[in-house]
Design an enzyme around this catalytic site. Structure first.
Site: not given
Length: 341
Positions: A211, A214, A281
């Site tokens: 993301n 990150e 996810d």
């Protein structure tokens, strides 16, 4: 040469390809607990709301949620992980069985199940309580996971590494995985939902899906503006030698790096953002299933964007289905993709 952009009718036609495709998942299994109720007063003991619990929900989180998303999309997931003992570990196994999620779980005696408890009042998260042992799992457990992975390697075209930094994705496992990739004659796409602390482990893999935060942490630089995201992405390419990079940007959509000099921006399709829990996810699950079905990375990323737009409109780590994705494509039509490089 740049790939032509898929039209909505082309994406719709490709959806049927995803049914029954097989994806292998290795990663951290988590028990997600939701305590739902109402908060009508403030505690006399401290300035915090008192939540009267009306409902309790349990579901597999982490790598288990990736598997759950693939199953909801009509695919065939197989989860390999490690799980401790105690009540919550037993509950996790029961939930996997009840949901018909195929799993091989290496036992970790004396280690509790990682558990995330979210307390919700009127649909809003009040607090999250985590219980975990996030140290690397024992070497013998990593070896057992690698043995299981080796035994079913040829049955799955795509492998997802769902790294929640709870100990399963560690140096021992990643060294063994690289050995398997060199040893096995059947090549396999390896996708990683990464954690910044472990970025040095993800060398030479096919696709990373960090993301925005990150991406910034892995590159060691800000990643807010398009120019910053491009610079951070190129840094990750140079450090990790990855095949592709998909940076999920929250309300700003996705940045798809098909190479360091081939970057598309895919705008978000979310009509409303209620809860981003589990959205990553959903993205990697949709990507993996689409790639296992033979779709291109661009097609897979566009489908993942529609899938994520569906789940962030719901409370908690939820899933979406192919009919729901089809409806979103039909409703929203063609996306105004922008070429950044």
């Amino acid at each position: 040469m740049n790939e032509p952009l898929p039209r909505p009718e082309e994406l719709l036609a490709r959806l049927s390809c995803l049914e029954s495709s097989k994806v292998l998942i290795v990663g951290d299994l988590i028990l997600d607990e939701y305590l739902l109720g109402d908060a009508g007063r403030i505690s006399p003991e401290a300035p915090v709301p008192v939540v009267l619990v009306e409902e309790e929900r349990f579901m597999p989180g982490g790598a288990g949620n990736v598997a759950r998303n693939i199953l909801a999309l009509g695919g065939q997931p197989h989860l390999i992980s490690a799980c401790g003992d105690g009540h919550n570990s037993a509950l996790l196994r029961q939930i996997l069985n009840k949901n018909s999620l195929a799993a091989d779980l290496v036992p970790l005696p004396g280690r509790p199940a990682t558990t995330k408890t979210r307390i919700m009042a009127r649909g809003q998260q009040v607090v999250r309580v985590d219980r975990e042992d996030a140290s690397p799992i024992p070497r013998e457990a990593s070896r057992q996971i690698l043995q299981i992975l080796s035994g079913i390697w040829n049955d799955y075209p795509v492998l997802v590494l769902s790294d929640y930094d709870k100990g399963v994705i560690n140096r021992e496992f990643m060294d063994g995985l690289q050995g398997l990739r060199q040893e096995k004659t059947q090549k396999k796409l390896v996708l990683v939902d990464p954690k910044p602390r472990n970025f040095s482990l993800y060398q030479g893999l096919d696709l990373l899906t960090p993301n925005a935060s990150e991406t910034a942490a892995a590159a060691g630089m800000p990643a807010h503006t398009p120019a910053e995201i491009l610079a951070a992405g190129r840094t990750i390419f140079s450090r990790n030698n990855c095949g592709s990079l998909l940076s999920t940007l929250g309300s700003n959509g996705l940045a798809l790096f098909q190479g360091p000099d081939n970057v598309l921006h895919i705008p978000t399709v979310a009509q409303k953002v209620f809860d981003v829990s589990g959205a990553g996810d959903t993205v990697i699950a949709t990507l993996a299933l689409a790639l296992a079905s033979g779709l291109s990375l661009l097609e897979a990323s566009m489908l993942a964007n529609f899938a994520a737009g569906n789940v962030v409109a719901e409370v908690g780590a939820t899933t979406t289905t192919m009919p729901q994705i089809a409806q979103a494509i039909q409703t929203l039509g063609r996306l105004p993709l922008e070429r950044w490089l």
